[in-house]
Motif scaffolding. Sequence first.
Motif, short mmCIF file in Angstrom:
data_model
loop_
_atom_site.label_atom_id
_atom_site.label_comp_id
_atom_site.label_asym_id
_atom_site.label_seq_id
_atom_site.Cartn_x
_atom_site.Cartn_y
_atom_site.Cartn_z
N LYS A 45 3.48 -5.41 -7.56
CA LYS A 45 2.69 -4.41 -6.84
C LYS A 45 3.41 -3.85 -5.62
CE LYS A 45 -1.83 -5.87 -8.45
NZ LYS A 45 -3.25 -6.07 -8.12
N TRP A 46 4.58 -4.35 -5.35
CA TRP A 46 5.31 -3.86 -4.18
C TRP A 46 5.64 -2.38 -4.34
CZ3 TRP A 46 8.82 -6.67 -0.44
CH2 TRP A 46 8.30 -7.94 -0.13
N LYS A 47 5.57 -1.66 -3.24
CA LYS A 47 5.91 -0.24 -3.21
C LYS A 47 7.30 -0.10 -2.59
CE LYS A 47 1.60 0.94 -4.32
NZ LYS A 47 1.08 -0.41 -4.58
N GLY A 48 8.13 0.70 -3.25
CA GLY A 48 9.45 0.93 -2.68
C GLY A 48 10.43 1.27 -3.78
N VAL A 49 11.68 1.47 -3.39
CA VAL A 49 12.74 1.78 -4.35
C VAL A 49 13.29 0.46 -4.86
CG1 VAL A 49 14.97 2.88 -4.67
CG2 VAL A 49 13.29 3.88 -3.09
N ARG A 50 13.23 0.27 -6.17
CA ARG A 50 13.63 -1.01 -6.75
C ARG A 50 15.09 -0.99 -7.17
NH1 ARG A 50 9.38 -4.60 -8.16
NH2 ARG A 50 7.35 -3.74 -7.60
N TRP A 51 15.85 -1.94 -6.65
CA TRP A 51 17.26 -2.05 -6.95
C TRP A 51 17.52 -3.32 -7.75
CZ3 TRP A 51 19.97 2.20 -5.94
CH2 TRP A 51 19.56 3.05 -4.91
N PHE B 87 0.84 -1.20 0.00
CA PHE B 87 0.00 0.00 0.00
C PHE B 87 0.87 1.25 0.00
CE2 PHE B 87 -4.38 -1.47 0.85
CZ PHE B 87 -4.13 -2.82 0.97
N PRO B 88 0.33 2.37 -0.52
CA PRO B 88 1.07 3.62 -0.47
C PRO B 88 1.39 4.02 0.97
CG PRO B 88 -0.82 3.81 -1.93
CD PRO B 88 -0.96 2.50 -1.21
N ASN B 89 2.54 4.66 1.13
CA ASN B 89 2.96 5.15 2.44
C ASN B 89 2.95 4.04 3.51
OD1 ASN B 89 3.16 7.86 1.43
ND2 ASN B 89 0.92 7.94 1.51
N GLY B 90 3.33 2.87 3.09
CA GLY B 90 3.47 1.76 4.03
C GLY B 90 2.16 1.35 4.69
N GLY B 91 1.02 1.73 4.04
CA GLY B 91 -0.25 1.34 4.64
C GLY B 91 -0.44 1.88 6.04
N MET B 92 0.27 2.98 6.33
CA MET B 92 0.20 3.64 7.64
C MET B 92 0.69 2.74 8.77
SD MET B 92 -3.52 5.38 6.94
CE MET B 92 -3.78 5.95 8.60
N ASP C 126 7.36 5.52 5.04
CA ASP C 126 8.02 6.31 4.00
C ASP C 126 8.52 5.36 2.92
OD1 ASP C 126 10.64 8.89 4.02
OD2 ASP C 126 9.53 7.93 2.39
N GLU C 127 7.81 5.31 1.80
CA GLU C 127 8.17 4.40 0.71
C GLU C 127 9.58 4.63 0.19
OE1 GLU C 127 3.83 4.50 -1.30
OE2 GLU C 127 5.52 4.31 -2.69
N ALA D 247 17.23 5.42 10.14
CA ALA D 247 17.31 3.97 10.35
C ALA D 247 15.96 3.38 10.79
CB ALA D 247 18.38 3.65 11.39
N GLU D 248 15.25 4.09 11.63
CA GLU D 248 14.02 3.55 12.21
C GLU D 248 12.96 3.31 11.14
OE1 GLU D 248 14.03 2.51 15.13
OE2 GLU D 248 11.92 2.14 15.59
N ARG D 249 12.91 4.16 10.14
CA ARG D 249 11.86 4.05 9.13
C ARG D 249 12.31 3.22 7.91
NH1 ARG D 249 7.58 6.54 10.33
NH2 ARG D 249 7.50 8.37 11.67
N THR D 250 13.53 2.73 7.96
CA THR D 250 14.09 2.05 6.80
C THR D 250 13.90 0.54 6.88
OG1 THR D 250 15.74 3.77 6.51
CG2 THR D 250 16.25 1.63 5.55
#
Lengths: 87, 405
Positions: free
Chosen positions: B216-222, B178-183, B189-190, B238-241
């Motif tokens: 469908k995954w949300k995030g930075v694709r490497w 989900f966008p924004n980590g589904g809260m 933070d995507e 670090a906490e939000r990563t």
Amino acid sequence: MNRNLVTLLLLTLALLSISACGDDNDAAESDAGVRADAGAPDGGTPVCSTNPTTHLELINACTNAVRVEKTPVLPLLNADGTRPPVP
Amino acid sequence: MSKRVTSRAAAAVAAILGFQAWGATAQAQDVPCSSLPNPVYVQTGDTQEPLMKNLGRRFRDSATNPMTIIYLTAGSCTNIEALFNRTKLTQNPKYVPSTAEDPAWTPQMAARTCTIDPAGVDLDIGVSAVFLEICTETAVPSHLRASIGPVQPYVFAVPLLSSQTAITAEEAYFVFGFPNGGMVEPWTDESLHHIRTNTKSTLLALAANIDVEASKWKGVRWDKSSEVVNALKNSPNAERTIGILGAEILDGNRDSLKALAFRAYGQNYAYYPDSTPTSFDKQNTRDGHYTPWSPTVYMTPIEGGVPTSTRAAYLIDAILGKELTPAPGFEPLESVVKVGLVPDCAMKVARDREGGDLRKYDPTEPCHCFFEAQTSGAAPASCTACTDDGPCGAGKCRHGFCEAR
């Protein structure tokens, strides 16, 4: 004789009161037994399988491994506890 | 010494050093792959590179059956397609030097690159780190043999400074679906979610375990695991990563990253791939408490039911822990275990599809004692060391220990 009767009455009263306390303790122990009953549907400690065969038994089998308990907060979960479809 | 002499000397030294650097680079780049002794051409996922390097070194140095593992890393789905379609290897691959070539080289260092024949080379082995069916609906072609290899666990990873210790499948469903980590705190933070591209086993395996399609995954694709590692290590928060990695990649970076315990759907508690967050025993992967894992699958061309490359067949048998003739002069399963994979012979559960239900598993040629001796430093008291079947009673001596069969 009156003294003996009084003593007897007092003893009787004492025995009755001890018995009552004992009943209360039995109730508390009974409550404690229910709470301690592993796997109780009222939310006691989940049961772990010692001889797992199914998928659910395997992933919840008894183990000496470190386990982490977590109660996640899921704001987007449906009211009925189901997950909404991924957009 | 005059300034003129000093500057000339400095220039000369710089020239010499520059020449040496160019020479070293040129030497690595200019080696034709075809000049390397007894080559086996492999296309594999980058989660398997630690194994290729560890085993590669040992086989370069083998006195009885030396070979050079020449490998290119690409996504599992890409590797499957390459073997299915007989796509030639045309990109410059990597290899590791022998001890004679470079005594100081270790598997923690970069592999070398060789120059491939511009016309391309037939692949001897393709490796997938997911079930083949997750990438293709096509059945394994008759020109290939597919063998189940060691198990590859996958993890949700966070920087060491994160206070988080676990993630549930339900959380991951929202965080990545989900966008924004589904809260779901703290992963809202995507831009701090570091994931992989759609052909990579790391994403495909975890996607199946949390029931969110890879696309469908949300995030930075490497593209590479190393890029995810760097992004996690250098995160501004670090906490939000959070990111995804193969467990053996994470194991090599425990000085700065940690795996989150994972609680699967229907599970009561979250567990690490290992019995504790600091051990390397893969106990929970072996016995089913840790569910995000896939078997690696080794594909090799066959003709008339027989591998076209005997060298490739030998290498695959080595990785699978089979008896080898001639003996290589070392125990190949040591490399498999060392890099954080679990040989099939040490597994106690199995599954039949990606993210599928687990079932009890009893390997036909178990190696539980060997595995536990390798990961704990000493064999359990219940294990008996052996060099032949003599002390094993009705059992069999496998990899130095008596097993039930």
